[in-house]
Design a protein around this motif. Structure first.
Motif, short mmCIF file in Angstrom:
data_model
loop_
_atom_site.label_atom_id
_atom_site.label_comp_id
_atom_site.label_asym_id
_atom_site.label_seq_id
_atom_site.Cartn_x
_atom_site.Cartn_y
_atom_site.Cartn_z
N MET A 267 0.84 -1.19 0.00
CA MET A 267 0.00 0.00 0.00
C MET A 267 0.88 1.24 0.00
N THR A 268 0.46 2.23 -0.75
CA THR A 268 1.19 3.49 -0.75
C THR A 268 0.91 4.24 0.55
N GLY A 269 1.82 5.15 0.89
CA GLY A 269 1.61 5.94 2.08
C GLY A 269 0.34 6.77 2.00
N ASP A 270 0.05 7.30 0.81
CA ASP A 270 -1.17 8.09 0.65
C ASP A 270 -2.42 7.25 0.89
N ALA A 271 -2.42 6.00 0.42
CA ALA A 271 -3.58 5.13 0.62
C ALA A 271 -3.77 4.83 2.10
N ILE A 272 -2.67 4.52 2.80
CA ILE A 272 -2.75 4.24 4.23
C ILE A 272 -3.27 5.46 4.97
N ALA A 273 -2.72 6.62 4.63
CA ALA A 273 -3.14 7.85 5.31
C ALA A 273 -4.61 8.17 5.01
N ALA A 274 -5.05 7.90 3.79
CA ALA A 274 -6.44 8.19 3.43
C ALA A 274 -7.40 7.29 4.20
N LEU A 275 -7.07 6.01 4.33
CA LEU A 275 -7.92 5.11 5.11
C LEU A 275 -7.95 5.54 6.58
N ARG A 276 -6.80 5.91 7.10
CA ARG A 276 -6.75 6.35 8.49
C ARG A 276 -7.54 7.64 8.70
N ALA A 277 -7.43 8.56 7.75
CA ALA A 277 -8.18 9.81 7.86
C ALA A 277 -9.67 9.57 7.81
N ALA A 278 -10.11 8.63 6.95
CA ALA A 278 -11.53 8.29 6.87
C ALA A 278 -12.01 7.68 8.18
N MET A 279 -11.18 6.88 8.80
CA MET A 279 -11.54 6.27 10.08
C MET A 279 -11.68 7.33 11.17
N ILE A 280 -10.72 8.27 11.23
CA ILE A 280 -10.76 9.31 12.25
C ILE A 280 -11.93 10.26 12.02
N ALA A 281 -12.23 10.53 10.75
CA ALA A 281 -13.30 11.49 10.44
C ALA A 281 -14.67 10.96 10.79
N ASP A 282 -14.85 9.64 10.83
CA ASP A 282 -16.16 9.05 11.10
C ASP A 282 -16.09 8.21 12.37
N PRO A 283 -16.49 8.76 13.51
CA PRO A 283 -16.39 8.00 14.77
C PRO A 283 -17.25 6.75 14.80
N ARG A 284 -18.19 6.61 13.86
CA ARG A 284 -18.98 5.38 13.79
C ARG A 284 -18.29 4.29 12.97
#
Length: 751
Positions: A267-284
């Motif tokens: 996985m690229t760093g951008d992909a990992i960061a994007a998944l992590r950002a999506a997780m943090i942005a949605d507490p559900r």
């Protein structure tokens, strides 16, 4: 029975400190292999009991776009199936319909419904827009954007007898990608690094085990900016699911999220960061994943699969993402998971009964997604996030080996699909997985039913004096022109997702050019459709055999997957496919003896079976894969311009290969005894289980006798069998005795 730990009463005393290694060069973490434990409770879930009051969040309304996509996918699929079945009834309803003809109609309804749903799912994906996180949540559940490092994420890599060089080179490449991310550069002492790497080993091969530890040391030295941990289990309880579960129970409290990888994941760093950002942005959010792309294929089949997933895959993933919404599925890797949600809701129960349907859940990912969703967390797929990759099985036989385990795991879901509290889309995911393997015997039965009708029409005389004293016999009749129209219609429905994918690729300049241009793209699509058509009947019989074995109670076991080499000995190919060849020859002879036109209709399926051996051999051929590349066929953009993470992983692979290993791992026991740093790390990482007094392990006892009687390490090495090597490497007392044997001889030689 009393239990005693290694080193306690009943064991020989450990060696004196002067024989232990002193100089350690493992980086700032020293010989410590794992971080301090931060345990989390992960109770097994009850499938037969559930109350909505147990959910973390109440059920939210389904967003409008998701409802519309479900209407298109399922409503459209039902209407399309009804039309196809009505046309089939018209084909047979020329005279009185026989029971065999009704059976044909019923089997056609199932198979046509299967392809109709795939077509309408592709249509639903054409208007897909990503589902946004639900707003207006309590402030206590929102992430703190000022401290992104407080949301620590573990890159979790479960391995089982994999090639350590490939695995750790991939991790090093991903670590380099992470080093360039802003959140890594902004990390400080208070927040710590937002990412860590955690390798979870279930490896049973002693030489691969030590090669993993060597690669682990090398990864720490190469990537000091990211903490790297390694743990090997002594017992492989519940396979990969149990491996991850133990990690959550022991260290889950250290991490807000875990990004679960597979041995061939990149996985690229951008992909990992994007998944992590999506997780943090949605507490559900409980699970967020994207659609991995296949890369790195060198054999004909590997290149065929990666072309298909690159061109047709986005059509399917967009459609699935559109109708599943927050009720998504989980494919077991390249996905980020909220650790608290996983611990709270995804503890897997042991299914009642004996294997293959009872026992530990094999295809755990579907079940984990359904249980997390039941608890109120969302499970979403974001296919717009690019940069997630994995490898492909290199040959048809490798697919078959993998499918044996997957078929058992999916059929096992028959005991889970009725669990209380599940959302209906998750039940659809289970049903889809079950049908994906039942469809092969259903398709085979459909072909045999059509053949039986032809035999009946050719050889069986009509009974003019039946029991009902009818003036006319009951005789199967068909509308030939209607059959041709229905066949063409069914083929159009079957190919619709592929046609949409080809059209999208042709209209997208970077994709079209990355595939070699318009002509190369169309040629590749024709080749893929042709070869897939020839391989489909082979897999039909392979999967039918698997289903029969599973229903008969045969367990699949657990074997490692081959990742690179697609070549198989001719003897193995003949043993696997001789039944397929004989079936193809028999069906061809029957068809030709009845109606030659019938053989023409069945020609693709018959040709695939008769040519099963050469087709299977060609599928794993690297030479044919290279030939296709020279002809500009089956190319994908990621091959024309490989992603940097893939280039780095390939370049770093040699750096992680164990010294002295040619075509495999070096002698692990001798490597440990000759490297003080490695021995120190190995001893620090061991977690041997206590043994029962009066019940010695036979393998360990035999290894101890050989160790005591060996004159030197060379003699010991020649005596030991692999299980005995594993026993010595897993027992600190025996390992240090082996070190003492080498040290004593070394001192004698020096004197």
């Amino acid at each position: 029975m009393d239990r005693i730990a290694p080193g306690e009463a009943g064991d020989a005393p450990l060696l004196p400190p002067q024989l232990l290694p002193v100089q350690l060069h493992l980086g700032p973490l020293g010989p410590v292999a794992v971080p301090p434990e931060a345990s989390m409770a992960m109770p097994p879930q009850q499938l037969g009991r559930w109350s909505e009051s147990q959910a973390e969040f109440p059920r939210a309304p389904v967003p409008g776009p998701t409802r519309m996509a479900r209407l298109v996918a399922f409503g459209g699929g039902i209407l399309l199936t009804m039309f196809g079945v009505a046309e089939m009834v018209r084909v047979v309803d020329v005279g009185d319909v026989t029971p065999l003809q009704w059976a044909l109609v019923a089997l056609f309804a199932v198979t046509f419904g299967w392809i109709a749903l795939a077509a309408t799912t592709a249509i639903a994906g054409l208007g897909h827009t990503p589902v946004r996180p639900e707003p207006n949540l309590p402030a206590s559940r929102q992430g703190d954007p000022r401290h992104p490092g407080a949301e620590r994420t573990a890159l979790v890599m479960p391995v089982y007898n994999e090639d350590p060089a490939t695995v750790f080179a991939g991790l090093a490449a991903m670590a380099e990608e992470l080093a360039a991310l802003p959140e890594m550069r902004q990390a400080d002492r208070d927040t710590g690094t937002p990412y860590e790497i955690f390798v979870l080993s279930d490896t049973r091969d002693p030489d691969l085990w030590i090669a993993e530890e060597q690669a682990f040391m090398a990864l720490r030295r190469r990537c000091p900016w990211i903490p790297v941990w390694y743990r090997r289990r002594t017992r492989n309880t519940a396979r990969k699911a149990g491996n991850v579960e133990e990690f959550v129970k022991r260290w889950g409290g250290r991490y807000a999220h875990m990004l679960v990888l597979d041995a061939d994941s990149l996985m690229t760093g951008d992909a990992i960061a994007a998944l992590r950002a999506a997780m943090i942005a949605d507490p559900r959010a409980g699970i967020v994943q994207t659609s991995p792309r296949l890369i790195g294929g060198t054999t004909l089949l590997g290149r065929l699969q990666q072309f298909a997933t690159r061109i047709y895959g986005p059509v399917v993933s967009d459609g699935i993402a559109a109708w599943q919404g927050h009720d998504g599925n989980y494919w077991g890797h390249n996905a980020i998971i909220r650790t608290a949600a996983f611990a709270q809701a995804a503890g897997l129960p042991v299914l009642p009964g004996r294997k293959p349907f009872g026992g530990a859940i094999m295809s755990h990912d579907f079940v984990e997604a359904a249980l997390i969703r039941r608890a109120g967390w969302s499970v979403t797929m974001l296919p717009a996030i690019a940069g997630s990759y994995e490898g492909a099985p290199p040959s048809l036989l490798d697919i078959a080996i993998r499918d044996r385990r997957w078929s058992q795991g999916n059929l096992q879901h028959a005991g889970v699909i009725a669990a209380r509290g599940l959302h209906w889309p998750n039940r659809v995911h289970f049903a889809n997985g079950i049908l994906s393997y039942l469809m092969s015997p259903i398709w085979l039965t459909l072909l045999l039913t059509g053949l039986a009708l032809a035999v009946q029409a050719r050889f069986i005389r009509p009974d003019y004096f039946a029991g009902d004293h009818s003036l006319f016999p009951t005789w199967p009749q068909f509308d030939a022109e209607g059959m041709i129209r229905l066949f063409l219609f069914a083929m159009a429905v079957l190919l619709l997702p592929k046609l949409i994918g080809i059209a999208r690729a042709m209209l997208h300049g970077p994709t079209r050019r990355g595939c070699g241009g318009a002509a190369a793209l169309l040629g590749s699509a024709v080749l893929e459709i042709l070869l897939s058509s020839l391989m489909a009947p082979i897999m039909m019989l392979v999967q039918t055999r698997f289903v029969i074995q599973i229903l008969a109670g045969q367990d699949s076991g657990w074997g490692p997957q081959r990742r690179d080499d697609g070549a198989w000995p001719l003897r193995q190919l003949l043993a696997t496919h001789r039944g397929h060849v004989l079936a193809g020859l028999a069906l061809t002879a029957i068809a030709l003896s009845i109606v030659p036109a019938l053989a023409a209709w069945m020609a693709p399926a018959l040709a695939g079976l008769i040519l099963a051996v050469p087709i299977s051999a060609a599928s794993g051929s690297g030479r044919l894969g290279r030939l296709a590349d020279r002809l500009r066929l089956l190319r994908i953009p990621e091959e024309t311009a490989p992603p940097q993470v893939l280039n780095r992983a390939r370049a770093l692979r040699r750096d992680f290969a164990p010294a002295g290993a040619e075509g495999g791992a070096a002698n692990g026991l001798m490597a440990v005894l000759s490297d003080p740093d490695l021995l120190a790390l190995h001893l620090a990482a061991l977690s041997p289980e206590p043994r029962t007094r009066g019940r010695p392990d036979p393998v360990t006892a035999t290894a101890e006798v050989k160790l005591r009687e060996a004159a030197d390490l060379a003699e010991l090495d020649g005596w030991l069998e692999p299980p005995e090597r594993l026993a010595i490497l897993g027992d600190p007392r025996l390992l240090l005795q082996a070190q003492a044997l080498g040290s004593r001889l070394g001192r004698i030689a020096a004197g």
